[in-house]
Motif scaffolding. Structure first.
Motif, PDB file in Angstrom:
ATOM      1  N   TYR A  18      21.009  -0.797   3.212  1.00 60.34           N
ATOM      2  CA  TYR A  18      21.890  -0.799   2.113  1.00 60.34           C
ATOM      3  C   TYR A  18      21.816  -1.618   1.078  1.00 60.34           C
ATOM      4  O   TYR A  18      21.674  -2.884   1.385  1.00 60.34           O
ATOM      5  CB  TYR A  18      23.335  -1.002   2.965  1.00 60.34           C
ATOM      6  CG  TYR A  18      24.490  -0.728   2.179  1.00 60.34           C
ATOM      7  CD1 TYR A  18      25.117   0.349   1.688  1.00 60.34           C
ATOM      8  CD2 TYR A  18      24.989  -2.079   1.617  1.00 60.34           C
ATOM      9  CE1 TYR A  18      26.019   0.407   0.789  1.00 60.34           C
ATOM     10  CE2 TYR A  18      26.080  -2.042   0.547  1.00 60.34           C
ATOM     11  CZ  TYR A  18      26.770  -0.793   0.257  1.00 60.34           C
ATOM     12  OH  TYR A  18      27.555  -0.668  -0.673  1.00 60.34           O
ATOM     13  N   THR A  19      22.321  -1.081  -0.196  1.00 57.62           N
ATOM     14  CA  THR A  19      22.255  -1.865  -1.420  1.00 57.62           C
ATOM     15  C   THR A  19      23.360  -1.064  -2.285  1.00 57.62           C
ATOM     16  O   THR A  19      23.054   0.164  -2.405  1.00 57.62           O
ATOM     17  CB  THR A  19      20.956  -2.325  -1.789  1.00 57.62           C
ATOM     18  OG1 THR A  19      21.292  -3.179  -2.868  1.00 57.62           O
ATOM     19  CG2 THR A  19      20.306  -1.423  -2.423  1.00 57.62           C
ATOM     20  N   GLU A  20      23.754  -1.844  -3.240  1.00 60.56           N
ATOM     21  CA  GLU A  20      24.706  -0.984  -4.114  1.00 60.56           C
ATOM     22  C   GLU A  20      23.547  -0.092  -5.288  1.00 60.56           C
ATOM     23  O   GLU A  20      22.578  -0.760  -5.397  1.00 60.56           O
ATOM     24  CB  GLU A  20      25.638  -1.778  -4.992  1.00 60.56           C
ATOM     25  CG  GLU A  20      26.592  -2.744  -4.242  1.00 60.56           C
ATOM     26  CD  GLU A  20      27.729  -1.608  -3.827  1.00 60.56           C
ATOM     27  OE1 GLU A  20      28.030  -0.845  -4.530  1.00 60.56           O
ATOM     28  OE2 GLU A  20      28.324  -2.068  -2.672  1.00 60.56           O
ATOM     29  N   PRO A  21      24.081   0.829  -5.437  1.00 61.21           N
ATOM     30  CA  PRO A  21      23.075   1.642  -6.558  1.00 61.21           C
ATOM     31  C   PRO A  21      23.131   0.759  -7.577  1.00 61.21           C
ATOM     32  O   PRO A  21      23.825   0.154  -8.245  1.00 61.21           O
ATOM     33  CB  PRO A  21      23.744   2.939  -6.798  1.00 61.21           C
ATOM     34  CG  PRO A  21      25.183   2.684  -6.312  1.00 61.21           C
ATOM     35  CD  PRO A  21      25.341   1.545  -5.335  1.00 61.21           C
TER      36      PRO A  21
ATOM     37  N   ASP B 285      18.882  -0.964 -15.906  1.00 61.11           N
ATOM     38  CA  ASP B 285      18.785  -2.000 -15.135  1.00 61.11           C
ATOM     39  C   ASP B 285      17.234  -2.092 -15.334  1.00 61.11           C
ATOM     40  O   ASP B 285      16.262  -1.538 -15.039  1.00 61.11           O
ATOM     41  CB  ASP B 285      19.123  -1.942 -13.737  1.00 61.11           C
ATOM     42  CG  ASP B 285      20.464  -1.942 -13.612  1.00 61.11           C
ATOM     43  OD1 ASP B 285      21.375  -2.395 -14.490  1.00 61.11           O
ATOM     44  OD2 ASP B 285      21.201  -1.459 -12.356  1.00 61.11           O
TER      45      ASP B 285
ATOM     46  N   GLU C 192      16.397   0.452  -4.821  1.00 65.05           N
ATOM     47  CA  GLU C 192      17.562   1.399  -4.311  1.00 65.05           C
ATOM     48  C   GLU C 192      17.296   1.298  -2.659  1.00 65.05           C
ATOM     49  O   GLU C 192      16.483   0.528  -2.209  1.00 65.05           O
ATOM     50  CB  GLU C 192      17.156   2.870  -4.685  1.00 65.05           C
ATOM     51  CG  GLU C 192      17.131   2.651  -6.302  1.00 65.05           C
ATOM     52  CD  GLU C 192      16.774   4.204  -6.557  1.00 65.05           C
ATOM     53  OE1 GLU C 192      16.591   5.108  -5.782  1.00 65.05           O
ATOM     54  OE2 GLU C 192      17.182   4.443  -7.840  1.00 65.05           O
ATOM     55  N   GLN C 193      18.531   1.833  -2.025  1.00 66.92           N
ATOM     56  CA  GLN C 193      18.347   1.953  -0.635  1.00 66.92           C
ATOM     57  C   GLN C 193      17.229   2.939  -0.174  1.00 66.92           C
ATOM     58  O   GLN C 193      16.762   3.723  -0.839  1.00 66.92           O
ATOM     59  CB  GLN C 193      19.863   2.643  -0.341  1.00 66.92           C
ATOM     60  CG  GLN C 193      19.922   2.725   0.971  1.00 66.92           C
ATOM     61  CD  GLN C 193      21.649   3.055   1.509  1.00 66.92           C
ATOM     62  OE1 GLN C 193      22.500   2.646   0.825  1.00 66.92           O
ATOM     63  NE2 GLN C 193      21.539   3.814   2.272  1.00 66.92           N
TER      64      GLN C 193
ATOM     65  N   ALA D 182      20.991  -7.213  -0.735  1.00 77.06           N
ATOM     66  CA  ALA D 182      20.314  -6.013  -0.099  1.00 77.06           C
ATOM     67  C   ALA D 182      20.151  -6.179   1.435  1.00 77.06           C
ATOM     68  O   ALA D 182      19.843  -7.227   1.690  1.00 77.06           O
ATOM     69  CB  ALA D 182      19.259  -5.330  -0.672  1.00 77.06           C
TER      70      ALA D 182
ATOM     71  N   LYS E  61      20.716  -8.289  -6.801  1.00 78.75           N
ATOM     72  CA  LYS E  61      21.987  -8.002  -6.200  1.00 78.75           C
ATOM     73  C   LYS E  61      21.689  -8.029  -4.768  1.00 78.75           C
ATOM     74  O   LYS E  61      20.294  -8.093  -4.064  1.00 78.75           O
ATOM     75  CB  LYS E  61      22.267  -6.488  -6.516  1.00 78.75           C
ATOM     76  CG  LYS E  61      21.167  -5.626  -5.940  1.00 78.75           C
ATOM     77  CD  LYS E  61      21.394  -4.160  -6.675  1.00 78.75           C
ATOM     78  CE  LYS E  61      20.211  -3.192  -6.180  1.00 78.75           C
ATOM     79  NZ  LYS E  61      20.357  -2.023  -6.579  1.00 78.75           N
TER      80      LYS E  61
END
Length: 186
Positions: A135-138, A143, A167-168, A152, A150
């Motif tokens: 899981y990680t924020e998009p 970027d 990314e996830q 993860a 961020k």
């Protein structure tokens, strides 16, 4: 018994009944006076780091620590179960002994366990492992790798900082010594 000329990195010595691992050492021969050996040691049980200086040729007590390759099988409550790759014997190691290595261990992963008198002292992980981000924020349009980081979550549950473009479901290489992101793996 050995003397200070036998000291090398990674060696385990006994001081006042406690086991210490040599992290770094330096033979010093000043222009005036006798030579000596400056060491930096880590307590095997507590992890505390200490500096100690010995006169050249001083006697030190070495400990016979057996390092063997094991395969991580599964977690049993607070304990972890490993299998010896040579004779297939299983050993249970407490969570306190495993320590931070648990943040990077996956089932069936190979690692090294140091034993002294049949008791596990510590778990040695490889310097880096490849884990998947669950899981990680998009990331946002535009970027870049130098823009920032961020949080993860890895498949082991450990949270690390990654660049914004990661990314996830991406496999990443992680440094097991400090938890740093080392790069994406294809």
């Amino acid at each position: 018994m050995a003397d200070t000329t036998d000291i090398k990195n990674g060696q385990v010595i006994k001081i006042d009944g406690q086991l210490w691992t040599i992290i770094d050492f330096q033979h010093v021969k000043p222009g005036k006076g006798g030579a000596f050996v400056r060491t930096k040691m880590r307590n095997v049980v507590t992890g505390r780091v200490q500096d100690k200086t010995y006169n050249a040729g001083a006697k030190i007590e070495t400990a016979n620590v057996d390092r063997r390759d094991y395969q991580y099988l599964y977690q049993d409550g607070e304990d972890y179960v490993f299998m010896n790759l040579d004779d297939y014997d299983q050993v249970t190691v407490s969570g306190a002994t495993v320590g931070d290595a648990a943040d990077y261990m996956l089932e069936n992963q190979e690692l090294t366990i140091a034993m002294y008198d049949g008791n596990p002292l510590y778990v040695e992980m490889p310097p880096s492992v490849i884990l998947e981000i669950t899981y990680t924020e998009p990331g946002l349009q535009g970027d870049r790798s130098s823009a920032g980081t961020k949080p993860a979550t890895l498949e082991t549950g450990k949270i690390i900082q990654v660049p914004l473009f990661v990314e996830q479901n991406t496999k990443v290489k992680v440094d097991t010594r400090n938890g740093d992101y080392l790069g994406r793996v294809s």
